[in-house]
Design a protein around this motif. Structure first.
Motif, PDB file in Angstrom:
ATOM      1  N   GLN A 107       0.822  -1.208   0.000  1.00  0.00           N
ATOM      2  CA  GLN A 107       0.000   0.000   0.000  1.00  0.00           C
ATOM      3  C   GLN A 107       0.854   1.254   0.000  1.00  0.00           C
ATOM      4  OE1 GLN A 107      -2.987   0.002   3.054  1.00  0.00           O
ATOM      5  NE2 GLN A 107      -4.103  -1.697   2.164  1.00  0.00           N
ATOM      6  N   ASP A 108       0.436   2.219  -0.803  1.00  0.00           N
ATOM      7  CA  ASP A 108       1.090   3.522  -0.842  1.00  0.00           C
ATOM      8  C   ASP A 108       0.585   4.401   0.300  1.00  0.00           C
ATOM      9  OD1 ASP A 108       2.564   2.961  -3.128  1.00  0.00           O
ATOM     10  OD2 ASP A 108       0.976   3.673  -4.476  1.00  0.00           O
ATOM     11  N   ALA A 109       1.436   5.292   0.747  1.00  0.00           N
ATOM     12  CA  ALA A 109       1.069   6.234   1.815  1.00  0.00           C
ATOM     13  C   ALA A 109       0.342   7.428   1.215  1.00  0.00           C
ATOM     14  CB  ALA A 109       2.315   6.672   2.567  1.00  0.00           C
ATOM     15  N   ASN A 110      -0.778   7.150   0.575  1.00  0.00           N
ATOM     16  CA  ASN A 110      -1.573   8.211  -0.041  1.00  0.00           C
ATOM     17  C   ASN A 110      -2.603   8.746   0.952  1.00  0.00           C
ATOM     18  OD1 ASN A 110      -0.262   8.034  -2.498  1.00  0.00           O
ATOM     19  ND2 ASN A 110      -1.709   6.555  -3.346  1.00  0.00           N
ATOM     20  N   PHE A 111      -2.821  10.039   0.924  1.00  0.00           N
ATOM     21  CA  PHE A 111      -3.822  10.669   1.779  1.00  0.00           C
ATOM     22  C   PHE A 111      -4.124  12.036   1.193  1.00  0.00           C
ATOM     23  CE2 PHE A 111       0.242  12.124   3.297  1.00  0.00           C
ATOM     24  CZ  PHE A 111       0.047  13.457   3.617  1.00  0.00           C
ATOM     25  N   GLN A 112      -5.153  12.652   1.709  1.00  0.00           N
ATOM     26  CA  GLN A 112      -5.496  13.989   1.246  1.00  0.00           C
ATOM     27  C   GLN A 112      -5.987  14.814   2.431  1.00  0.00           C
ATOM     28  OE1 GLN A 112      -8.959  15.594  -1.558  1.00  0.00           O
ATOM     29  NE2 GLN A 112      -7.339  14.624  -2.763  1.00  0.00           N
ATOM     30  N   ILE A 113      -5.326  15.939   2.655  1.00  0.00           N
ATOM     31  CA  ILE A 113      -5.768  16.900   3.656  1.00  0.00           C
ATOM     32  C   ILE A 113      -6.104  18.191   2.925  1.00  0.00           C
ATOM     33  CG2 ILE A 113      -5.094  18.274   5.664  1.00  0.00           C
ATOM     34  CD1 ILE A 113      -3.289  15.968   6.517  1.00  0.00           C
ATOM     35  N   ASP A 114      -7.386  18.561   2.959  1.00  0.00           N
ATOM     36  CA  ASP A 114      -7.850  19.740   2.240  1.00  0.00           C
ATOM     37  C   ASP A 114      -8.702  20.581   3.182  1.00  0.00           C
ATOM     38  OD1 ASP A 114     -10.229  18.323   2.396  1.00  0.00           O
ATOM     39  OD2 ASP A 114     -10.192  17.680   0.307  1.00  0.00           O
TER      40      ASP A 114
ATOM     41  N   GLU B 149      -8.183  15.019  14.983  1.00  0.00           N
ATOM     42  CA  GLU B 149      -8.349  13.564  15.123  1.00  0.00           C
ATOM     43  C   GLU B 149      -8.181  12.871  13.774  1.00  0.00           C
ATOM     44  OE1 GLU B 149      -8.448  11.860  17.947  1.00  0.00           O
ATOM     45  OE2 GLU B 149      -8.097  13.841  18.830  1.00  0.00           O
ATOM     46  N   SER B 150      -8.728  13.487  12.724  1.00  0.00           N
ATOM     47  CA  SER B 150      -8.575  12.932  11.385  1.00  0.00           C
ATOM     48  C   SER B 150      -7.107  12.927  10.964  1.00  0.00           C
ATOM     49  CB  SER B 150      -9.409  13.736  10.385  1.00  0.00           C
ATOM     50  OG  SER B 150      -9.129  13.348   9.051  1.00  0.00           O
ATOM     51  N   ILE B 151      -6.392  14.013  11.252  1.00  0.00           N
ATOM     52  CA  ILE B 151      -4.980  14.117  10.875  1.00  0.00           C
ATOM     53  C   ILE B 151      -4.153  13.094  11.654  1.00  0.00           C
ATOM     54  CG2 ILE B 151      -2.963  15.640  10.827  1.00  0.00           C
ATOM     55  CD1 ILE B 151      -4.995  17.991  10.574  1.00  0.00           C
ATOM     56  N   LYS B 152      -4.468  12.894  12.933  1.00  0.00           N
ATOM     57  CA  LYS B 152      -3.756  11.885  13.730  1.00  0.00           C
ATOM     58  C   LYS B 152      -3.965  10.497  13.145  1.00  0.00           C
ATOM     59  CE  LYS B 152      -4.165  14.465  18.063  1.00  0.00           C
ATOM     60  NZ  LYS B 152      -4.854  14.555  19.372  1.00  0.00           N
ATOM     61  N   ASN B 153      -5.189  10.199  12.729  1.00  0.00           N
ATOM     62  CA  ASN B 153      -5.462   8.885  12.141  1.00  0.00           C
ATOM     63  C   ASN B 153      -4.689   8.696  10.836  1.00  0.00           C
ATOM     64  OD1 ASN B 153      -7.225   8.174  14.209  1.00  0.00           O
ATOM     65  ND2 ASN B 153      -9.036   8.956  13.146  1.00  0.00           N
ATOM     66  N   ILE B 154      -4.618   9.756  10.030  1.00  0.00           N
ATOM     67  CA  ILE B 154      -3.859   9.678   8.777  1.00  0.00           C
ATOM     68  C   ILE B 154      -2.380   9.432   9.075  1.00  0.00           C
ATOM     69  CG2 ILE B 154      -3.018  11.041   6.812  1.00  0.00           C
ATOM     70  CD1 ILE B 154      -5.781  12.406   6.758  1.00  0.00           C
ATOM     71  N   TYR B 155      -1.833  10.211  10.010  1.00  0.00           N
ATOM     72  CA  TYR B 155      -0.413  10.080  10.358  1.00  0.00           C
ATOM     73  C   TYR B 155      -0.096   8.657  10.816  1.00  0.00           C
ATOM     74  CZ  TYR B 155       4.055  10.923  12.684  1.00  0.00           C
ATOM     75  OH  TYR B 155       5.381  10.853  13.069  1.00  0.00           O
ATOM     76  N   SER B 156      -0.942   8.111  11.672  1.00  0.00           N
ATOM     77  CA  SER B 156      -0.726   6.756  12.176  1.00  0.00           C
ATOM     78  C   SER B 156      -0.882   5.712  11.079  1.00  0.00           C
ATOM     79  CB  SER B 156      -1.716   6.474  13.312  1.00  0.00           C
ATOM     80  OG  SER B 156      -1.614   5.144  13.755  1.00  0.00           O
ATOM     81  N   ASP B 157      -1.869   5.925  10.201  1.00  0.00           N
ATOM     82  CA  ASP B 157      -2.172   4.938   9.156  1.00  0.00           C
ATOM     83  C   ASP B 157      -1.048   4.805   8.133  1.00  0.00           C
ATOM     84  OD1 ASP B 157      -4.077   3.195   7.598  1.00  0.00           O
ATOM     85  OD2 ASP B 157      -3.810   4.832   6.151  1.00  0.00           O
ATOM     86  N   ILE B 158      -0.391   5.916   7.800  1.00  0.00           N
ATOM     87  CA  ILE B 158       0.608   5.877   6.719  1.00  0.00           C
ATOM     88  C   ILE B 158       2.025   5.642   7.221  1.00  0.00           C
ATOM     89  CG2 ILE B 158      -0.788   7.401   5.269  1.00  0.00           C
ATOM     90  CD1 ILE B 158       1.151   9.675   5.968  1.00  0.00           C
ATOM     91  N   GLU B 159       2.203   5.590   8.538  1.00  0.00           N
ATOM     92  CA  GLU B 159       3.564   5.544   9.095  1.00  0.00           C
ATOM     93  C   GLU B 159       4.396   4.417   8.513  1.00  0.00           C
ATOM     94  OE1 GLU B 159       5.774   5.834  13.448  1.00  0.00           O
ATOM     95  OE2 GLU B 159       3.681   5.163  13.346  1.00  0.00           O
ATOM     96  N   ASN B 160       3.818   3.230   8.356  1.00  0.00           N
ATOM     97  CA  ASN B 160       4.560   2.075   7.854  1.00  0.00           C
ATOM     98  C   ASN B 160       4.063   1.609   6.490  1.00  0.00           C
ATOM     99  OD1 ASN B 160       6.406   1.838  10.024  1.00  0.00           O
ATOM    100  ND2 ASN B 160       4.776   0.956  11.278  1.00  0.00           N
ATOM    101  N   LYS B 161       3.545   2.577   5.712  1.00  0.00           N
ATOM    102  CA  LYS B 161       3.252   2.345   4.301  1.00  0.00           C
ATOM    103  C   LYS B 161       4.286   3.075   3.452  1.00  0.00           C
ATOM    104  CE  LYS B 161      -1.743   1.754   4.964  1.00  0.00           C
ATOM    105  NZ  LYS B 161      -3.106   2.297   4.658  1.00  0.00           N
ATOM    106  N   ILE B 162       4.312   2.751   2.166  1.00  0.00           N
ATOM    107  CA  ILE B 162       5.390   3.241   1.305  1.00  0.00           C
ATOM    108  C   ILE B 162       5.064   4.619   0.739  1.00  0.00           C
ATOM    109  CG2 ILE B 162       6.769   2.784  -0.751  1.00  0.00           C
ATOM    110  CD1 ILE B 162       7.270   0.840   1.536  1.00  0.00           C
TER     111      ILE B 162
ATOM    112  N   ASN C 152      -2.891  14.613  -4.129  1.00  0.00           N
ATOM    113  CA  ASN C 152      -2.487  13.811  -2.985  1.00  0.00           C
ATOM    114  C   ASN C 152      -1.755  14.697  -1.994  1.00  0.00           C
ATOM    115  OD1 ASN C 152      -1.836  11.509  -1.379  1.00  0.00           O
ATOM    116  ND2 ASN C 152       0.175  11.405  -2.344  1.00  0.00           N
ATOM    117  N   GLY C 153      -1.906  14.384  -0.702  1.00  0.00           N
ATOM    118  CA  GLY C 153      -1.087  15.053   0.289  1.00  0.00           C
ATOM    119  C   GLY C 153      -1.711  16.289   0.878  1.00  0.00           C
TER     120      GLY C 153
END
Length: 539
Positions: free
Chosen positions: A134-141, A149-162, A278-279
């Motif tokens: 899985q790629d560490a893709n996310f979107q903060i807009d 809380e949403s940003i914390k979940n994103i940070y935690s979710d992508i920590e060990n993705k590429i 992305n991002g």
């Protein structure tokens, strides 16, 4: 080996005495496919499938961007290639007294998991799983940029993705944020590390070491992760792949943040045709550092800065982490945050015109960016001095005073510091930065030309120049605290000087003495030494 029977530069590892022998897979005089890999030969199964034949010169990996930077770009630089089901274990070693385990990963294909396990001779273990599929893709807009809380979940979710690891080598960590009992179980104990690839096609691994690469010149205050120890509560080490922090539970901000910058870090990748946004579409709110939360110390989100009248100031700026949005997002942790005067942070007109930008911005733009883009490798530390819990002028910059939001002039008047001062979060009087610019990236720092820079900038509104005489004002560095440690008295400052970084440049020994005097006044048990990893003759 060289004629004097010492290792060549590429074989040395991360330090003069490497934290892990042959963690960079380069301690090989000549590649012999049927031979085991030095340092990784003892445990690797009866079939010995992972031999020197699994070593790949990074320059020959066609899918890799920027295989090797700097002076080693034409040299052999091995990485280890693991195939489906492959596993390799390092020979026994002693776990160092500090530092997370770090390792670089290049995963060109989306498949499988990389399992990393640290196990002591007594059977204690820690592990981390890197999701290669899985790629560490996310979107903060605008819809979620203030939702902590949403940003914390994103940070935690992508920590060990590429993230960057699809194009180049990306650093991951097996965190050793240990309890008191675990510190006794792991630190100084004999152990082994195992890497295994499950379900994937292939993955490349390199630079398996302990201790942050951002601290190549030294851990300035000998910070440690030991939150229950009263000494280290005010000098708590937090290591990220993107930077390292010494956090102070007394001031509730960092003593320092350290990070490495080179051309790969500051270059934003080009968007591919058809690629979705992305991002960081919109600048996110700062969030509490999960590592600090794990320490049991108090934490806070950046939304408490709302209404302060000062900027949310990065110590390690997101502009130095452009290579992937995942790396940029990591700079939005409150352990990397200070209250920063607008006049000590922003550009006010043309960002390319140093007369229309703050001195702090000019340091980032004209010293760091320019040298990184020229191919130099920079090791940077930044921090703050003093505490001003009182109201102060927001800005004296005419362009900022005229800023409108919903029809209101938002930058006039004074700051409202109570949100921070009531929580005993320090509002710095000064900001400082050191830069070690290495002319030849990738070589041992003792064999390259190095230029050192150090700056101290006042964290206040710049003067109202309409009320200043032609003679200018006294340089704020000529104060009772700093002047005993400065080699010379600074001349008066005029309008054209305030935004010039040279006005605020000090020597590295001068800054070190000032910081250590601050520590003495506050009864801290640590001292600064920015060059502790260098031999004294080089210092």
């Amino acid at each position: 080996m060289l004629e004097d029977n010492t290792y060549s530069a590429r074989m040395r590892g991360d330090y003069a005495v490497p934290t892990l022998f042959n963690g960079n897979f380069d301690a090989v005089a000549a590649q012999l496919d049927s031979q085991p890999i030095p340092g990784w030969s003892l445990y690797n199964g009866d079939n010995k499938s992972v031999l020197q034949s699994s070593l790949v010169n990074r320059n020959s990996i066609t899918t890799l961007s920027n295989p090797v930077v700097g002076s080693n770009s034409g040299s052999i630089n091995y990485a280890l290639k693991l195939g489906t089901g492959d596993s390799i274990t390092h020979n026994p070693f002693v776990v160092p007294d500090w530092g997370n385990l770090r390792f670089d990963v290049f995963a060109p294909t989306q498949s499988g998991t990389l399992n990393v396990k640290l196990e002591t001779i007594d059977g204690q273990s820690k592990n981390v799983i890197i999701n290669l599929a899985q790629d560490a893709n996310f979107q903060i807009d605008a819809a979620n940029n203030n939702n902590t809380e949403s940003i914390k979940n994103i940070y935690s979710d992508i920590e060990n993705k590429i993230g960057f690891g699809r194009k180049g080598f990306e650093t991951f960590q097996l965190k050793l944020n240990l309890t008191d009992l675990e510190i006794a179980d792991f630190r100084g104990k004999s152990a082994k590390i195992t890497f295994s690839l499950d379900g994937g096609d292939s993955v490349y691994i390199d630079n398996v070491f302990f201790k942050s690469e951002h601290l190549k010149f030294g851990n300035p205050t000998q910070a440690r992760w030991n939150p229950s120890n009263s000494t280290y509560k005010n000098n708590l080490l937090l290591e990220k792949p993107q930077y390292a922090v010494s956090y102070n539970a007394d001031t509730k901000i960092a003593n320092w943040v350290g990070w490495k910058v080179d051309k790969t870090w500051v270059t934003r990748p080009k968007t591919q045709p058809g690629e979705l946004p992305n991002g960081l579409i919109k600048r996110p709110e700062f969030i509490a550092d999960p590592d600090l939360f794990a320490s049991g110390l108090s934490t806070y989100d950046g939304n408490i800065f709302t209404g302060l009248g000062m900027d949310r100031g990065h110590l390690s700026p997101d502009r130095d982490r452009r290579r992937h949005p995942k790396d940029q997002l990591a700079t939005y942790l409150t352990t990397n945050l200070i209250a920063q005067s607008m006049d000590n942070n922003r550009f006010f007109g043309d960002s390319d015109n140093p007369d229309e930008t703050s001195a702090w911005f000019n340091i980032e733009d004209k010293v760091v960016d320019e040298r990184a883009n020229q191919g130099q490798e920079l090791y940077i530390f930044a921090g703050a001095i003093g505490n001003n819990p009182n109201t102060q002028k927001k800005t004296n910059v005419p362009e900022l005073l005229d800023d409108l939001f919903n029809g209101e002039l938002i930058n006039q008047g004074n700051t409202s510091p109570s949100n921070l001062s009531n929580r005993q979060i320090h509002i710095p009087r000064w900001t400082w930065k050191t830069i070690m610019a290495v002319e030849q990236p990738g070589v041992d720092v003792t064999s390259s030309n190095i230029e050192a820079f150090a700056y101290m900038t006042p964290n206040i509104a710049e003067p109202n120049w309409n009320n200043v005489s032609l003679d200018g004002i006294a340089n704020p560095l000529n104060n009772d605290m700093f002047s005993p440690f400065l080699d010379s008295v600074r001349s008066n400052i005029k309008k054209t000087d305030w935004r010039n970084p040279d006005t605020w440049r000090v020597t590295l020994p001068e800054l070190t003495k000032i910081l250590n005097e601050r520590n003495k006044v506050r009864n801290y048990d640590f001292k600064f030494d920015f060059l502790s990893n260098l031999p004294e003759d080089i210092q």
